[in-house]
Write a protein that holds these residues in place. Sequence first.
Motif, PDB file in Angstrom:
ATOM      1  N   UNK A 112       0.827  -1.199   0.000  1.00  0.00           N
ATOM      2  CA  UNK A 112       0.000   0.000   0.000  1.00  0.00           C
ATOM      3  C   UNK A 112       0.866   1.256   0.000  1.00  0.00           C
ATOM      4  N   UNK A 113       1.903   1.262   0.820  1.00  0.00           N
ATOM      5  CA  UNK A 113       2.790   2.419   0.865  1.00  0.00           C
ATOM      6  C   UNK A 113       3.389   2.722  -0.492  1.00  0.00           C
ATOM      7  N   UNK A 114       3.841   1.702  -1.196  1.00  0.00           N
ATOM      8  CA  UNK A 114       4.430   1.904  -2.524  1.00  0.00           C
ATOM      9  C   UNK A 114       3.387   2.414  -3.510  1.00  0.00           C
ATOM     10  N   UNK A 115       2.196   1.825  -3.470  1.00  0.00           N
ATOM     11  CA  UNK A 115       1.123   2.260  -4.366  1.00  0.00           C
ATOM     12  C   UNK A 115       0.763   3.711  -4.079  1.00  0.00           C
ATOM     13  N   UNK A 116       0.647   4.057  -2.797  1.00  0.00           N
ATOM     14  CA  UNK A 116       0.263   5.418  -2.429  1.00  0.00           C
ATOM     15  C   UNK A 116       1.328   6.420  -2.859  1.00  0.00           C
ATOM     16  N   UNK A 117       2.589   6.095  -2.620  1.00  0.00           N
ATOM     17  CA  UNK A 117       3.666   7.001  -3.032  1.00  0.00           C
ATOM     18  C   UNK A 117       3.681   7.186  -4.543  1.00  0.00           C
ATOM     19  N   UNK A 118       3.449   6.121  -5.299  1.00  0.00           N
ATOM     20  CA  UNK A 118       3.412   6.238  -6.762  1.00  0.00           C
ATOM     21  C   UNK A 118       2.205   7.069  -7.190  1.00  0.00           C
ATOM     22  N   UNK A 119       1.077   6.904  -6.503  1.00  0.00           N
ATOM     23  CA  UNK A 119      -0.109   7.695  -6.807  1.00  0.00           C
ATOM     24  C   UNK A 119       0.175   9.174  -6.603  1.00  0.00           C
ATOM     25  N   UNK A 120       0.825   9.506  -5.489  1.00  0.00           N
ATOM     26  CA  UNK A 120       1.170  10.911  -5.239  1.00  0.00           C
ATOM     27  C   UNK A 120       2.057  11.445  -6.355  1.00  0.00           C
ATOM     28  N   UNK A 121       3.017  10.649  -6.761  1.00  0.00           N
ATOM     29  CA  UNK A 121       3.930  11.083  -7.814  1.00  0.00           C
ATOM     30  C   UNK A 121       3.189  11.292  -9.130  1.00  0.00           C
ATOM     31  N   UNK A 122       2.292  10.360  -9.463  1.00  0.00           N
ATOM     32  CA  UNK A 122       1.522  10.495 -10.700  1.00  0.00           C
ATOM     33  C   UNK A 122       0.660  11.749 -10.698  1.00  0.00           C
ATOM     34  N   UNK A 123       0.079  12.065  -9.537  1.00  0.00           N
ATOM     35  CA  UNK A 123      -0.796  13.240  -9.417  1.00  0.00           C
ATOM     36  C   UNK A 123      -0.012  14.534  -9.258  1.00  0.00           C
ATOM     37  N   UNK A 124       1.266  14.424  -8.973  1.00  0.00           N
ATOM     38  CA  UNK A 124       2.048  15.625  -8.704  1.00  0.00           C
ATOM     39  C   UNK A 124       1.750  16.183  -7.328  1.00  0.00           C
ATOM     40  N   UNK A 125       1.273  15.328  -6.420  1.00  0.00           N
ATOM     41  CA  UNK A 125       0.913  15.757  -5.070  1.00  0.00           C
ATOM     42  C   UNK A 125       2.132  15.731  -4.160  1.00  0.00           C
ATOM     43  N   UNK A 126       2.035  16.469  -3.060  1.00  0.00           N
ATOM     44  CA  UNK A 126       3.156  16.590  -2.136  1.00  0.00           C
ATOM     45  C   UNK A 126       2.943  15.827  -0.833  1.00  0.00           C
ATOM     46  N   UNK A 127       1.701  15.555  -0.486  1.00  0.00           N
ATOM     47  CA  UNK A 127       1.380  14.908   0.776  1.00  0.00           C
ATOM     48  C   UNK A 127       0.091  14.140   0.587  1.00  0.00           C
ATOM     49  N   UNK A 128      -0.022  13.011   1.248  1.00  0.00           N
ATOM     50  CA  UNK A 128      -1.253  12.258   1.137  1.00  0.00           C
ATOM     51  C   UNK A 128      -1.437  11.293   2.281  1.00  0.00           C
ATOM     52  N   UNK A 129      -2.675  10.881   2.477  1.00  0.00           N
ATOM     53  CA  UNK A 129      -2.978   9.920   3.522  1.00  0.00           C
ATOM     54  C   UNK A 129      -4.276   9.198   3.200  1.00  0.00           C
ATOM     55  N   UNK A 130      -4.407   8.035   3.784  1.00  0.00           N
ATOM     56  CA  UNK A 130      -5.632   7.256   3.710  1.00  0.00           C
ATOM     57  C   UNK A 130      -6.285   7.352   5.072  1.00  0.00           C
ATOM     58  N   UNK A 131      -7.531   7.803   5.090  1.00  0.00           N
ATOM     59  CA  UNK A 131      -8.277   7.924   6.334  1.00  0.00           C
ATOM     60  C   UNK A 131      -9.385   6.878   6.362  1.00  0.00           C
ATOM     61  N   UNK A 132      -9.612   6.289   7.532  1.00  0.00           N
ATOM     62  CA  UNK A 132     -10.769   5.406   7.710  1.00  0.00           C
ATOM     63  C   UNK A 132     -11.845   6.215   8.431  1.00  0.00           C
ATOM     64  N   UNK A 133     -13.090   5.767   8.297  1.00  0.00           N
ATOM     65  CA  UNK A 133     -14.210   6.471   8.927  1.00  0.00           C
ATOM     66  C   UNK A 133     -15.032   5.466   9.723  1.00  0.00           C
ATOM     67  N   UNK A 134     -15.279   5.783  11.003  1.00  0.00           N
ATOM     68  CA  UNK A 134     -15.998   4.864  11.876  1.00  0.00           C
ATOM     69  C   UNK A 134     -17.457   5.263  12.113  1.00  0.00           C
ATOM     70  N   UNK A 135     -17.955   6.222  11.360  1.00  0.00           N
ATOM     71  CA  UNK A 135     -19.319   6.697  11.540  1.00  0.00           C
ATOM     72  C   UNK A 135     -19.368   8.020  12.279  1.00  0.00           C
ATOM     73  N   UNK A 136     -18.284   8.382  12.965  1.00  0.00           N
ATOM     74  CA  UNK A 136     -18.201   9.659  13.676  1.00  0.00           C
ATOM     75  C   UNK A 136     -16.929  10.424  13.343  1.00  0.00           C
ATOM     76  N   UNK A 137     -15.817   9.704  13.321  1.00  0.00           N
ATOM     77  CA  UNK A 137     -14.510  10.343  13.135  1.00  0.00           C
ATOM     78  C   UNK A 137     -13.717   9.656  12.026  1.00  0.00           C
TER      79      UNK A 137
END
Length: 188
Positions: free
Chosen positions: A65-90
């Motif tokens: 996942x880390x490698x995929x995410x870093x490559x995604x950021x590079x493809x998009x030209x993004x500088x920072x990114x994260x995957x957030x989960x949602x529990x219904x409140x936060x």
Amino acid sequence: MSSTSGSMLDDPQQIIADLERRLAKRTAERDALRCELAAAAKQQTVSAEMLQVISSSAGDLGRVFGAVFEKTLRLCGADLGNLLTYDGECFKAAVGVYGVTWIGPERELSRAPIRPVAGGLLDRLVGGEHFIHTEDVRTEPSYQRNPEFRELVDGGGYQSMAHVALRKESQLLGAIVIFFTERTRLTK
């Protein structure tokens, strides 16, 4: 010889101007095709790199996942990114922050639950939006009302963001959030 062809021969400047217009059009078409080719080559390179990581990871999904995410950021030209989960409140960071250009509160922010700000970006995802692109982050309610978010944006010099909802059927499971230090204009 017809009068039409005779009149064209009588005006060499018109012929030159017409040829220059055609050349400019063909040059623009060629340049657009070169850009498409470069983008396709970049995607192919990133895909090959991701497949190499997957095949060498021996089931380590975090590494994949880390490698995929870093490559995604590079493809998009993004500088920072994260995957957030949602529990219904936060929302909560599912993994570490990728592409960090500034070390600061995002480390604590990435571990702390994030409550959506009314009318803010995450609240809009909760409300059903699937993709949100913000060209100027400072105009968002989250920036105005959440000091931690404001500090993250200002400290990193982030200008634009994109949020992509992760849903199963209609249930919101989380979001991918990416930041850009330059103003960007994205499409779905």
